[in-house]
Every structure is written in C-alpha cells, then in structure tokens.
Scaffold this motif. Structure first.
Motif, PDB file in Angstrom:
ATOM      1  N   UNK A 193       0.878  -1.168   0.000  1.00  0.00           N
ATOM      2  CA  UNK A 193       0.000   0.000   0.000  1.00  0.00           C
ATOM      3  C   UNK A 193       0.910   1.211   0.000  1.00  0.00           C
ATOM      4  N   UNK A 194       0.648   2.178  -0.893  1.00  0.00           N
ATOM      5  CA  UNK A 194       1.604   3.275  -1.017  1.00  0.00           C
ATOM      6  C   UNK A 194       1.804   3.961   0.326  1.00  0.00           C
ATOM      7  N   UNK A 195       3.044   4.047   0.792  1.00  0.00           N
ATOM      8  CA  UNK A 195       3.258   4.763   2.041  1.00  0.00           C
ATOM      9  C   UNK A 195       4.108   5.989   1.765  1.00  0.00           C
ATOM     10  N   UNK A 196       3.421   7.115   1.821  1.00  0.00           N
ATOM     11  CA  UNK A 196       4.064   8.404   1.631  1.00  0.00           C
ATOM     12  C   UNK A 196       3.699   9.238   2.845  1.00  0.00           C
ATOM     13  N   UNK A 197       4.288  10.413   2.977  1.00  0.00           N
ATOM     14  CA  UNK A 197       3.983  11.243   4.136  1.00  0.00           C
ATOM     15  C   UNK A 197       2.780  12.107   3.821  1.00  0.00           C
ATOM     16  N   UNK A 198       1.629  11.844   4.454  1.00  0.00           N
ATOM     17  CA  UNK A 198       0.376  12.478   4.034  1.00  0.00           C
ATOM     18  C   UNK A 198       0.370  13.997   4.199  1.00  0.00           C
ATOM     19  N   UNK A 199       1.054  14.507   5.227  1.00  0.00           N
ATOM     20  CA  UNK A 199       0.946  15.948   5.500  1.00  0.00           C
ATOM     21  C   UNK A 199       2.047  16.765   4.818  1.00  0.00           C
ATOM     22  N   UNK A 203      -0.373  18.447  -1.375  1.00  0.00           N
ATOM     23  CA  UNK A 203      -0.159  17.638  -0.183  1.00  0.00           C
ATOM     24  C   UNK A 203      -0.266  16.160  -0.546  1.00  0.00           C
ATOM     25  N   UNK A 204       0.604  15.354   0.035  1.00  0.00           N
ATOM     26  CA  UNK A 204       0.663  13.936  -0.304  1.00  0.00           C
ATOM     27  C   UNK A 204      -0.676  13.228  -0.251  1.00  0.00           C
ATOM     28  N   UNK A 205      -1.453  13.505   0.809  1.00  0.00           N
ATOM     29  CA  UNK A 205      -2.684  12.738   0.986  1.00  0.00           C
ATOM     30  C   UNK A 205      -3.734  13.088  -0.062  1.00  0.00           C
ATOM     31  N   UNK A 206      -3.521  14.191  -0.800  1.00  0.00           N
ATOM     32  CA  UNK A 206      -4.530  14.581  -1.786  1.00  0.00           C
ATOM     33  C   UNK A 206      -4.274  13.974  -3.165  1.00  0.00           C
ATOM     34  N   UNK A 207      -3.162  13.268  -3.316  1.00  0.00           N
ATOM     35  CA  UNK A 207      -2.874  12.640  -4.602  1.00  0.00           C
ATOM     36  C   UNK A 207      -3.809  11.450  -4.832  1.00  0.00           C
ATOM     37  N   UNK A 208      -3.953  11.093  -6.124  1.00  0.00           N
ATOM     38  CA  UNK A 208      -4.732   9.882  -6.412  1.00  0.00           C
ATOM     39  C   UNK A 208      -3.892   8.670  -6.038  1.00  0.00           C
ATOM     40  N   UNK A 209      -4.556   7.531  -6.005  1.00  0.00           N
ATOM     41  CA  UNK A 209      -3.875   6.301  -5.600  1.00  0.00           C
ATOM     42  C   UNK A 209      -2.655   6.024  -6.477  1.00  0.00           C
ATOM     43  N   UNK A 231      12.076  15.725  -0.796  1.00  0.00           N
ATOM     44  CA  UNK A 231      13.211  16.329  -0.098  1.00  0.00           C
ATOM     45  C   UNK A 231      13.614  15.490   1.117  1.00  0.00           C
ATOM     46  N   UNK A 232      12.615  15.048   1.853  1.00  0.00           N
ATOM     47  CA  UNK A 232      12.896  14.230   3.029  1.00  0.00           C
ATOM     48  C   UNK A 232      13.627  12.951   2.620  1.00  0.00           C
ATOM     49  N   UNK A 233      13.353  12.494   1.391  1.00  0.00           N
ATOM     50  CA  UNK A 233      13.994  11.259   0.952  1.00  0.00           C
ATOM     51  C   UNK A 233      15.387  11.483   0.392  1.00  0.00           C
ATOM     52  N   UNK A 234      15.829  12.737   0.344  1.00  0.00           N
ATOM     53  CA  UNK A 234      17.170  13.022  -0.164  1.00  0.00           C
ATOM     54  C   UNK A 234      18.211  12.469   0.800  1.00  0.00           C
ATOM     55  N   UNK A 235      19.226  11.806   0.259  1.00  0.00           N
ATOM     56  CA  UNK A 235      20.180  11.138   1.169  1.00  0.00           C
ATOM     57  C   UNK A 235      21.019  12.094   2.012  1.00  0.00           C
ATOM     58  N   UNK A 236      21.091  13.366   1.640  1.00  0.00           N
ATOM     59  CA  UNK A 236      21.881  14.276   2.478  1.00  0.00           C
ATOM     60  C   UNK A 236      21.113  14.592   3.747  1.00  0.00           C
ATOM     61  N   UNK A 237      21.811  14.708   4.861  1.00  0.00           N
ATOM     62  CA  UNK A 237      21.162  15.077   6.106  1.00  0.00           C
ATOM     63  C   UNK A 237      20.317  13.960   6.681  1.00  0.00           C
ATOM     64  N   UNK A 238      20.884  12.767   6.776  1.00  0.00           N
ATOM     65  CA  UNK A 238      20.110  11.656   7.309  1.00  0.00           C
ATOM     66  C   UNK A 238      20.296  11.466   8.804  1.00  0.00           C
ATOM     67  N   UNK A 239      21.280  12.152   9.393  1.00  0.00           N
ATOM     68  CA  UNK A 239      21.403  12.071  10.847  1.00  0.00           C
ATOM     69  C   UNK A 239      20.553  13.175  11.459  1.00  0.00           C
ATOM     70  N   UNK A 253       6.901  17.910  -3.061  1.00  0.00           N
ATOM     71  CA  UNK A 253       8.272  18.410  -2.994  1.00  0.00           C
ATOM     72  C   UNK A 253       8.931  17.974  -1.685  1.00  0.00           C
ATOM     73  N   UNK A 254       8.217  18.187  -0.594  1.00  0.00           N
ATOM     74  CA  UNK A 254       8.803  17.857   0.717  1.00  0.00           C
ATOM     75  C   UNK A 254       8.979  16.349   0.892  1.00  0.00           C
ATOM     76  N   UNK A 255       8.023  15.592   0.357  1.00  0.00           N
ATOM     77  CA  UNK A 255       8.177  14.136   0.391  1.00  0.00           C
ATOM     78  C   UNK A 255       9.491  13.725  -0.252  1.00  0.00           C
TER      79      UNK A 255
END
Lengths: 319, 229, 247, 391
Positions: free
Chosen positions: C90-96, C145-151, C104-112, C100-102
C-alpha cells in the motif's frame, strides 16, 4: 560486583536469623497477595479496556473508588435498616459495586469514549478530565475524609496454620474473589459468543459490522465490563483499606505498569505481571523503605520493558 | 430483490457515487464493472453500510436499509464478502465462520458449510491469517453465507487470487447460488470471470452507470474498452 | 568473490512465525542491471522475502549479501544507506507533506539528526527533486499535499522517493496495484527507465505487466522456490501452471 | 526556481518568523506580554504571570515533541523540575553563604552549620554532598541546568526509542519515571529538602530576586526567553528536521526505509523539549523563589500536556496562550469557586480533546482569521500560509 551485592544482602538480612527471615518472607508474601489481588482486579478491567480496545482510561481508578463507595453505602444501609442480614451483605455489595461501575462505564462510552477510538492518546487526556470530575463528585457527596465499610465477622480475624504465622482472612477472601473473577473473564473472552464478538470487533470493527455483529453495542458493553470489574476491585479493596475520593487514583500507574508489563491483551501475562510486581514490592518494602521499594519496582519494570517492549506475553500473528 | 435508487455517496467534499439507480431480480447475478477508482468499492461499502450514503434508498426484499447500521442490514438479508477478504486474522477458521452466525437463526455451523468448503474443515483450528489467499476467499464467502443472506455482495472476489483458483471460485459461486437460493451482486474488473457467473453486467464510470448488457448479448469489445483506456 | 557478477545473493533464507515457515530455504541470485519479478500465489512468501531483504523481518536462517555486504546483520536504515530501497504494497508516503517535501525528506543528504537540522536546500537538491518529479509524472504537482494525490500518483511518488536516494537495488511490492491500464503502461515505462544500471526485485500479479518488464521470473510457492527462468519458460512450466497460472 | 531559498533576510523572515501570519501572531504575543500586561496589571500579578509563563516553556517543547513528532510524554515535569532544582541549588548555596557571612563566627546566629543549606543541617548532614559542589559556580550551574535534563532525556530516549517503545507505552513509562523521581526527591530529604523542596532563596549573584522591581525584570527576561524559544522552534520546524518529525509521526516505518535512524530523530526532539522545559524550570525558581517536588510529579506533568492541547498541539504560540489560559482559569476558579473548579477543569479537558483537538490555535485559524482576511481583502496570501499550518 558480587562482593558488593553480597554486602548489600548482608546489610539487608544480617539482622535476622534464618528462621525469623522465613516467617517474615511468608508474611510479606501474604501481604503481597492482597496487593496482588487488588492489582489483578484493577488490571483485569484495564486489560479488557486497554488490551482489547486500545483505550487508555485514566479514570479507571475512579471506577474502583465508585465500587468502594457503593460497598460503603451497602454496608451502611444494611447496618441501619437490615441488621439481621448484615452478615451477608457483602456479596450483594459486590454486585451493586459492579452494577454501578458498569452503568457509569456504559454512559461514559456513549458520551465520550466512542468519539475517540481513532485517537488513543487523546482518550488519555479526556479521561483525565473525567477522573477530575469524578473525584470532585466523590468529595462533594461523600466528603474528603476517609471512610470505610463495616466488615461482617466472617471476614475478620486470621488463620494461624503454624507458630508465628498469621494469615488474615480478608486477604484470602480477596484472593478468592480475584481468582474467580479472572477465570470468569477468561472463559467469557475466549469461549463465549460475547467474547468472540469482542475479539472480532477489536480486530476489524467495520468488517465485524458487515458480518452482522452490533459493534457499537459490543464496544459499549466491553468498556462497561472493564469498568464494572474495576468496581468489583473497589469493593474488594474495602476489605483491606479505607476509602477516600483519591483512593483509586493511587493505583492507576501501578495498574498500567501491570498491564503493559504483562503484555497488553494477554490475561495470563496480566496475572504473572500482577503477581511479580506485587510480590517484589511487598518483599522489598520490608527490606527497604516503602517508597524506595516502589522506585525499585518501577525502574525494574521499565528495564524489563526495554528488553521486551511487547510485554512478558505477546501474541505473535503474521500480519 | 435488491433495489438501489438515486444513491449518492461522498467522501468529504468529493462525490464518489452520483444518483445511481439499479435493481436486481430474485436469483439474478448482477456484475458491476469498471476500472479502479470508479466507485465500485464505495458502492459495495455503502450498500452494506460501512460508508453512509448521503441520500437515496437501498431496498432489500422490500425493506429500506439505507439508514441502518451494517449489522441491521445483515439481519435484513445482506451478506458481504469484502475486497481483500478481511478475514479476522487472529481468530481460527471456525471462529471466523462463527462470527457470521450472529444474526442467523441457527446457532451452530451447519453441515453444508464444511461440505461446500472441505478445505475449511481441514483447517478449522488454524488462525485465519495463516491461510492462503484462495482459502481466505472461501472462508470469507462461508462467513457471509452462514447468516443466511438473501442477497450476497462480493467486492472484487478475484483480486490477488491466483488464476488457477479463480475458476474454482466461479464454479463454487454458481453452485451456491442454486443451492442457497441467492441473489448475487459482484463487482469485478476481470471480464472472463464475470462472464462465467453474471446474468447481467453494468459498467460504472465516475460513480454513474454508463453501460448495461444482459449476458446473452454482451459486447465484449465495448466492455473491454470501458475497462481499459 | 565466488559470484563476482551477482549484485544480490540470497542463500538458504528461512523465516518462521510460530513454527510456520513463511520463507523456507530460498536461494536466488540477482545480477547487476537485472529486473527480477517474483510471482506466486498469495501467502507464498513474496512480501516476506522483501521484508527479509530490507531488514524489516529478521531471518531465522540463511544469509543475504548485497554487493559483498551482509545485509542480514544490518538495521533497516543501514541497509537503505547501502543502496537497497523498498516500496510497500500500500503506497506509504507522508500524508501531511507536499510532493516536494516528500522527495526532499527522501534526499540522502542530512540523514542524521544533526544533519537534518543543518540541511540546506541547495540548488543541487532542488534540481534533483525537479528531475525526479518529472520522471514520475508529478512535476506539475510539487506543492500538492501527499494525501490529496490519487492512488496511482501516490504509488509513483513512493517510487520517486526511492529514486532520490540513487539506489543500487529497488525492492518493489506490487507497484501497479490499483492503477488504471494507462497508468500501468506509464509505470512499466518508468520501471524500465529507472532500472537501467541498477537491480530490481518486483512482486507482481498482473501477468501482462510482468511480461512487459521482467528479465527473469522467480516463482515462489508455500515459501519455497518453485521455478526460475525467463518468462516464456516459466509460462510453459507445468508446475507453475498447476499452482499458479491455471490452464 | 520556486523552491530555492531566497536571500538570507528573506529566508530568515520566512523560516524563523514564519511569514506574514507568523510575524503577526508573534507580534501580538510580544505586544501582550511586553507592553499590555506590564502596563495594566500590578507587580504582584505580573509576577504571577511570570510564574505561569515559566510553565509555557514545557508546552512549547511539547508542541515539537508531541504535536510534530507524535511523542507524548507524561513526564515533562521531570525535566522541568531538574532544571528548577539546579537553579535552586545555586541560589540556596548563595543564600547559605550570605547567612554565614551575616553571622560571621557566631554559630548560634547562623542557626545552622555554616555554609550549607539549612535543610541539610536539619537532616544531620554536616558536609556538603559532592554533587552539590558544582552549584557554587554560576557558569557551571547554567551548564548543568541544560546538561542534566538533556542527558537524562537522552538516556531515556535511546533506551526507549532504540527498542521501539512508543505511543501509549512511552507515555506511561515517562509517567512512571517522573513519579520515581518525585519519590526520590521527597525521600532523600538531606540532599533535596524533601517534601518542602528548596525554599528561602534570596539572591542571584548578589542581586535580590525578591523585590518587586527585580521581579519585574525577571518577568521581562522570561518573556524574551519565551520569544527566543518560539523563534528557535520555528526555525527548527522549518528545517528538514521538522518535516522529518511530521513524517515520523505519520509514517514511522517509511522514514526508516528512507535511511533515517528514527530513534535518533525522536531522541533529538525529546532532548530539545527536555532542555526547553529545564529552562522553564530555572526561570520558575527565579520568579517564585522556591522549588518543590510537588510541582514535578504526575499531575503537573499531565497539566503540561493539557496546556499544549488547549493551546493547540501544532502551534508554538498557542502553547503560550494555552498555558496562560489554563493556569489563570485554575487560579481564578479555585479562588472564586473552590468547589466547582475541579468540575470546570475536568470539563475543559473533555471539551478540548473532544471538540477542539486543534485547541485555541485551531479555533483562531478557523474562525478568527477568515473574517479578518475578508476585512482587509488581501486574504489569499495569508490564508494560504495559514493552511500550510505555519507553526
């Protein structure tokens, strides 16, 4: 390390001979059994509500207090109006305590809890508010001072199986009640239609409705049952202690620790946890001071939870 | 037997089902087809009451159930096999079937259940969650049938099921329909499966009916076009 | 090195839940640049296999190696950092968060924890996000916003989130579930494009889709490896037809 | 390019001040705290405000840790208390030294053993315990105010989050730990002042904290520190870290599979919240001149969560208003309607969680902002910013 702990042990036990120590440990063990019974009764209700429904009821202690006051009222009524029946009022009081807590729990579910099933952490805040309201109601109605129920003769006195041993009858009675109630709840949960309804509902509420289960009523009755058991715990509590508006709230953290420690949803785990925590506290209480025993036990439970976050007994099912 | 009139269903502000009407005769099998996201599952859920309809009526054997709770609809004669089967995974197979007895007249599992689904008899005491997809599907159908429904609703019964079992499911359904005197409403995307069981097909798109065919004169090309694009 | 050209080596992998062996002695090798599809009936252990590779479940026996690193001893985030990423069923993305931010958060820089606090949104990062968004057909919806995308869009976004990390191995669990036919075609294109130069293990039911993308197919049945080979060989394998494809 | 950060000043404006809405909200708060209140209420009530405000540090920390990170802690009183006790220890040693100075060599006049806190003497302790020694030094005290709670938060965080203890379990465990600390503080009378706590604090580096004028100064310092905490919080929540917090709250597993060590992220925000709470505790001691274990146990800790919930768990500014509203309500009702106030407070808890889960801030966003926007006509920019949920 071993030297140090040996030294501590020596300091703790050094003052006693082995025989004395044996008697002391047995006595404390029985004191622990009273505590165990109260923990178990409190935790049983909470295991139903938290373990099954994932609702955190901070007012659980107040439902216990309610049961205790109900018992006090019964004792007073029977003493005043039916002294001939006083001997046997206690079983009636137990039913009344259960009934009062059950009915109030039912109403609380309708008015508060059912709106919060999707927000478990918020039930914590809302029921904290509820507990304040209930405590104040007790204070207004019954007064802030401690009261207690008059015990019938057969609950008083003690049993002396051996020299120096003195086992109070009320403690044994308490144990009996909690064992019976635990057995009844277990059978109800795992072998009855009502239990099946509850388990199906908590697993998948929508689907349970779609196979024909009245899920709202099930939720309501489950919550009310948990509260009712807390009421019985309160009734049982009157045999060993006196009651005040805040009596129940003193047990709330302990009860949570028992339920969490045992593994939410597991009745066997709850029993083991209640026993371990009660005994540890009671025996440590004799060796250290009462409050320090509490600190030790709390920290030990937290430590065990770090190693087994799911509690002692957790059901493993493939997701 | 089942009549849906002017049904409207919405999630928040977006309307999923618009003014939908259809009826199903006794012992008929109606297939509701359409692509994903066209409102099939929403329609099924609103019929069983997992989602409340905004307006419209759903009549089962003369009784309007649109305002009732799910369990009351089951009492009124609806049975539901959901998408993804939704077995109670921690309950045993037998307990799963027993949950369906809540509204039934009899209080025990009758012999025909295990006769129809011998595999469930074998696995009686296994946890529902440890069954394979095909077995779970049989369990879900059995669970819905023990309440003695007049109308059986199946939401995408072939989804995620291995092709070799899909044919078995079709056979079982046809047999059950005869034996249990059932009316069936099934939502599907797989045309071949639908053609094996349905008497009539409707296609919905954006929550409204756009096409209807009896099986005798199904234009496969047209329906395939609706299903693809 | 014994198998110098394999990227992923799964050997004798076993896991049991309460005595039930969900994956039972599975051995498979995936080459660099290979797109492997795993098929099999429900409950055959496909998702569990991916869970084991990405560290979500710990095996009771066997070994998983990826580019000479033993994954079985590593924690989830360490496995990700070694280049193995996972898409859930089931697609798991960050709903809020926005698209773009989804990303960005997945960018490998700044993982600590400190790295995340002092992460700067440099033009490199922004460029990369735009590039990935374009790849997954979401470049017009960056602020949604992530939660507003279609399936289907959520499925793509999750694939995009994986791509942000420049992975070496993609584990995709039913990437086209719930998609329309057109979306499926777009996704097939997308997968073929992004799997160049990396390995992928994909679970899928839709045989048409499998035919389109697979280099090689592995069939699991009751936790065991039933058959393995190119699609045409699998489709004519009598055992596979018996348990899965049907006649 | 639309998503690239602009000039430094611009970035500062957007990410720290929070754009137009954030700036207006903060401006109003500053106006209220720094201008309106000092002009309208007497110094006694202003001091009371300072006391309440020092609790709002905890609520601000909770917005980050609970509202954004999804970690509900029922033991924030622990950190608040540790910060307060560190400050109190320093002030107490100073008070003891000044008493010793006044007394000179006259032991009787000093009443207690010279140079150690009075409660130690009452408990037959004649030598200062070693862990009290650092509190002779002000810089060390300042360091310890932050370091002690942060290190404890770090230990709890690592122990719990690495083992993936979360949600309700974390809440209950923090509650138990908080209780544990209260018990220890009450029972170790000779070291902590026991149930009475540390009282009779007088001066900070020779500067009397008890005079009304100086209390007003402390009030202003408290206000500036709160605004500083809000700005810091805004900055933090606008970094990638803030977005990861939301991600952790909503989809913890996904974050792990994006390559983050979720335990570290959670521990970090928990430590930040703890440090902020400790600052509040220290300011509390300066505002009221004592510290007591009754203020740090379970009940006050739950109140702290309530402050945050009433203000709006996603709003840093809301946390301040929430604290003030509940604290004032509590004081007012318990003075005016002592019998009713438990009922009223209880009802407020119920009402807020059930009807206004977004608290005051949510109500403002829904009902107050839209008409103002319509009034000024230029609504769109603001409403967009509001909908983004600026912290």
């Amino acid at each position: 390390m071993t030297k140090i702990s040996a030294a501590i042990l020596l300091a703790m036990f050094g003052a006693y001979t082995w025989d004395e120590l044996q008697v002391v440990l047995i006595m404390q063990g029985f004191a622990g059994i009273s505590l165990f019974s109260i923990f178990l009764l409190m935790a049983l209700g909470m295991a139903i509500i938290f373990g099954q429904m994932k609702v955190i009821n901070m007012a659980h202690g107040e439902f216990m207090t309610l049961g205790a006051y109900a018992t006090v009222v019964c004792s007073y009524l029977s003493e005043t109006y039916a002294p001939g029946l006083f001997h046997w009022y206690f079983p009636v009081a137990m039913i009344v305590a259960f009934g009062a807590a059950f009915v109030l729990g039912f109403l609380v579910e309708i008015s508060i809890i059912r709106f919060l099933y999707k927000r478990p952490l918020d039930t914590l805040l809302a029921t904290w508010g509820l507990s304040m309201i209930m405590q104040e109601t007790f204070r207004q109605v019954a007064g802030a001072r401690e009261t207690s129920a008059t015990m019938p003769d057969w609950l008083m006195g003690s049993w002396q199986p051996a020299e120096g041993l003195d086992i109070p009858i009320n403690g044994m009675f308490l144990l009996g009640v909690s064992v019976l109630l635990t057995a009844a709840i277990t059978i109800n949960m795992y072998y009855s239609r009502a239990g099946l309804r509850v388990r199906a509902t908590v697993m998948n509420r929508d689907m349970a409705g779609a196979v024909g289960i009245n899920t709202r009523l099930t939720d309501r009755l489950t919550f009310a049952l948990g509260c009712g058991v807390a009421g019985v715990a309160g009734c049982a509590f009157t045999t060993v202690g006196s009651i005040s508006p805040t009596a129940g709230s003193q047990y709330i953290v302990d009860t949570f620790m028992v339920v969490v420690f045992g593994g939410a949803g597991s009745i066997v785990g709850t029993i083991i946890a209640a026993f371990t925590i009660a005994q540890a506290q009671s025996i440590l209480e004799f060796l250290l001071s009462g409050v320090l025993a509490k600190v030790f036990v709390l920290l030990a439970v937290v430590g065990v939870l770090m190693i087994r976050p799911q509690g002692l007994i957790a059901s493993k099912i493939r997701k | 037997m089942l009549e849906v009139k002017n049904l409207c269903v919405s999630y928040g502000e977006s309307i999923i089902i618009r003014d939908l009407s259809f009826s199903v005769a006794k012992n008929e099998t109606l297939a509701i087809m359409g692509r994903n996201g066209m409102g099939k599952t929403t329609l099924m859920k609103s019929m069983i009451g997992m989602i409340r309809a905004r307006s419209g009526s759903i009549t089962v054997d003369g009784k309007d159930v649109a305002k009732l709770d799910s369990f009351q609809r089951v009492k009124a004669g609806l049975g539901f096999v959901p998408q993804g089967r939704q077995i109670f995974s921690a309950l045993t197979v037998e307990e799963n079937i027993r949950t369906g007895l809540e509204t039934a007249k009899v209080r025990k599992i009758e012999d025909w259940v295990y006769k129809t689904f011998p595999v469930l008899d074998e696995m009686k005491n296994r946890k529902g969650g440890n069954l394979s997809g095909g077995q779970q599907q049989q369990l879900a159908i059995a669970r819905a049938l023990v309440s003695g429904p007049k109308v059986l609703l199946l939401d995408e019964p072939t989804e995620g099921i291995q092709p070799s079992i899909i044919k078995d499911i079709a056979r079982t359904l046809n047999e059950l329909k005869r034996l249990r005197d059932l009316t069936v409403v099934v939502s599907e995307q797989v045309l071949s499966f639908t053609l094996e069981i349905a008497d009539r097909l409707i296609v919905i798109e954006s929550g409204a009916i756009v096409h209807e065919d009896p099986r005798s004169s199904v234009d496969e090309a047209v329906i395939s076009r609706y299903l693809s694009v | 090195m014994i198998y110098p050209h394999y990227a992923l080596e799964v050997e004798e992998l076993t896991v049991s839940f309460d005595g039930f062996k969900a994956v039972n002695g599975v051995t498979l090798y995936v080459e660099k640049d290979e797109l492997r599809v795993v098929i099999g009936p429900n409950g055959a252990g496909k998702t569990t296999l991916l869970d084991l590779i990405c560290g979500r479940t710990k095996p009771t026996g066997g070994k998983i190696t990826f580019l000479d690193k033993v994954l079985t001893d590593m924690q989830e985030q360490e496995i990700v950092r070694s280049g193995v990423v996972r898409k859930f069923q089931t697609p798991s993305i960050y709903p809020k968060l926005s698209v773009f931010e989804n990303l960005e958060v997945s960018h490998p820089k700044g993982r600590t924890a400190f790295g995340a606090i002092f992460f700067r949104r440099t033009s490199d990062v922004v460029d990369k996000i735009h590039a990935v968004a374009k790849e997954i057909y979401l470049d017009g919806l960056l602020d949604m916003e992530g939660e507003k995308l279609s399936h289907g869009q959520k499925q793509w976004l999750e694939i995009g989130m994986l791509l942000m990390a420049d992975p070496q191995l993609l584990l995709l669990d039913e990437p086209v579930a719930g998609m329309s036919v057109r979306e499926r075609e777009q996704t097939a294109d997308l997968l073929r494009r992004i799997c160049k130069g990396r390995s992928a293990v994909v679970i899928e039911h839709d045989m048409k889709f499998v035919r389109k993308i697979a280099d090689k197919v592995t069939v699991l049945h009751q936790g065991k490896l039933l058959a393995e080979g190119p699609m045409d060989k699998i489709e004519s394998d009598p055992r596979v037809i018996e348990v899965y494809l049907g006649h | 390019m639309q998503h690239l950060q602009g000039s430094f000043v611009n970035t500062l404006y957007r990410n720290v001040l929070g754009g137009p809405t954030g700036a207006i909200g903060l401006g109003l708060l500053a106006l209220l705290l720094l201008v309106f209140l000092p002009l309208t209420i007497d110094s006694f009530r202003l001091n009371l405000m300072g006391k309440y405000l020092s609790l709002s540090f905890v609520a601000i920390g909770l917005v980050m840790c609970w509202g954004y990170g999804g970690i509900m802690s029922l033991g924030q009183g622990l950190f608040w208390g540790l910060g307060g006790y560190c400050m109190a220890a320093f002030l107490k040693l100073e008070a003891a030294a000044s008493i010793a100075g006044e007394a000179g060599s006259d032991q009787n006049k000093a009443l207690t053993t010279v140079g150690i806190p009075d409660f130690m003497d009452w408990n037959q302790i004649t030598v200062l315990p070693w862990f009290w020694e650092p509190f002779h030094s002000f810089p060390l005290t300042l360091l310890l105010i932050f370091a002690v709670p942060t290190i404890i938060a770090y230990i709890i965080g690592v122990a719990m989050f690495k083992r993936r203890v979360g949600g309700v379990y974390f809440a209950i465990i923090t509650q138990a730990l908080c209780w544990t600390m209260e018990i220890l503080f009450v029972t170790r009378q000779g070291w902590t002042g026991g149930i009475n706590g540390i009282t009779d604090l007088r001066t900070l580096l020779g500067w009397d904290i008890r005079t009304p004028e100086n209390q007003t100064i402390i009030y202003f310092v408290t206000c500036f520190l709160i605004i500083g905490c809000i700005l810091f919080g805004r900055w933090l929540l606008n970094t990638k870290f803030g977005r990861i917090l939301l991600a952790v709250r909503d989809m913890e597993d996904r974050v792990r599979f994006s390559g983050y060590d979720v335990a570290n992220i959670k521990t970090m925000v928990f430590c930040i919240a703890a440090a902020m709470s400790a600052l509040g505790g220290a300011m509390f001691v300066l505002n009221v001149g004592f510290m007591s274990p009754k203020l740090i146990t379970i009940e006050p800790s739950i109140y702290m969560v309530i402050f945050c919930a009433v203000g709006g768990r996603m709003s840093l500014i809301g946390a301040v208003y929430g604290t003030l509203a509940v604290s004032f309500g509590r004081t007012f009702f318990s003075e005016q309607f002592p019998a009713l106030w438990f009922f009223l407070m209880g009802s407020i808890f119920l009402l807020v969680t059930m009807v206004f889960p977004d608290g005051l801030a949510g109500a403002v966003r829904r009902w107050i902002w839209p008409p103002i926007e319509r009034l000024f006509g230029k609504g769109r920019a603001i409403s967009a910013a509001v909908k983004e949920g600026q912290p």
